[in-house]
Design a protein around this motif. Structure first.
Motif: not given
Length: 318
Positions: A279-295
């Protein structure tokens, strides 16, 4: 976003009883890190899931309208369409969870997203980020200004002085006022765990933040010397679980600061799944704060699709 956490009256007795077993926490963190991660197409699927949980962030003193615009465009289309097409994911709405900027750049982000016909949320840091050492009046004003400019999420920083000196009621009252100033905007409370000293303090700060109505609790500002770590995450998500069992309200979790590799994002997703469940595996309950991770996630997906790593000019800049 999830259903709001209304908070509750502060329960100082619950807070005072908190004791965290440091060794047990460290052992569990090691256990989580030793779990085998998904490979091949399963890994690609998990990485796309991670993309949808990223708060794509720019918090530089040199932020301008143009780099905020570029960030917004990247958030709307984080993975090139042709790569998504190879995975039959081009129509699945893969985008980041939000863009996160300073209050003074909220209006720029809102404008860029509107022009792109996107309803992607804009998150703003506030309350004297990152130190939280400005007067309360100024911190509240900053929250109101960010919301007025169109922020639908506000990442506040708690007053570490109050946490370190055990002034839990005063901390609760401040966060309640921030929550009120947020209005309809969801509130994420940054604990700056690297500055809280002990796991017991981290747990107590997590608990008080949730009692005061935080919709998410977040590890760090990304500006401390120690940011998101797995042991601290274990402590915070256990507090989330206890709060849920006690109140029936789900609170989200956001690790931030120093998360740079695709591999790490998989460990964070594993931690959430193991500790709090799917249940916690979506953006409604889990976020990753990042600037370079996406690359790095893009690089890994490119490698999965083509069998080789991309040259620097083959992926658009974040």
């Amino acid at each position: 976003m999830s259903v709001r956490n209304p908070g509750m009256k502060i329960d100082l007795e619950w807070v005072s009883k908190v004791r965290v077993n440091t060794q047990a926490v460290l052992n569990r963190a090691q256990q989580i890190q030793s779990i085998k991660l998904a490979k091949k197409q399963w890994q690609a699927a998990w990485l796309l899931k991670a993309v949808t949980c990223i708060d794509l962030t720019t918090l530089g003193g040199d932020d301008t309208q143009s780099n905020v615009h570029r960030l917004c465009m990247k958030a709307v289309q984080p993975v090139p369409r042709e790569l998504l097409g190879s995975l039959a994911m081009q129509d699945k709405g893969v985008r980041t969870a939000a863009v996160c900027v300073y209050p003074s750049r909220v209006a720029d982000a809102v404008r860029s997203l509107k022009a792109a016909n996107s309803n992607l949320p804009v998150a703003s840091v506030a309350t004297g980020f990152p130190a939280g050492q400005t007067p309360l009046r100024a911190r509240l004003e900053e929250v109101r200004a960010a919301v007025a400019d169109g922020a639908s999420e506000v990442d506040i920083v708690i007053n570490r002085t109050l946490a370190l000196t055990g002034q839990w009621e005063a901390m609760y009252d401040e966060i309640r006022q921030f929550r009120e100033a947020c209005g309809d905007a969801h509130m994420k409370s940054i604990l700056a765990t690297g500055e809280l000293g002990t796991f017991t303090n981290v747990y107590k700060a997590s608990l008080v933040s949730m009692m005061a109505g935080s919709d998410f609790i977040k590890t760090s500002t990304g500006k401390e010397s120690v940011n998101a770590t797995y042991p601290v995450a274990i402590v915070m998500v256990r507090a989330i679980r206890d709060y849920f069992l006690h109140t029936g309200h789900k609170v989200g979790f956001k690790p931030a600061g120093g998360i740079r590799t695709a591999q790490e994002s998989l460990v964070w997703l594993t931690l959430m799944k193991e500790e709090l469940g799917p249940q916690w595996l979506g953006p409604h309950l889990f976020r990753l704060g990042a600037s370079s991770l996406l690359a790095d996630i893009e690089r890994q997906i490119f490698h999965y699709v083509t069998g080789r790593y991309p040259a620097l000019n083959e992926l658009p800049m974040a």
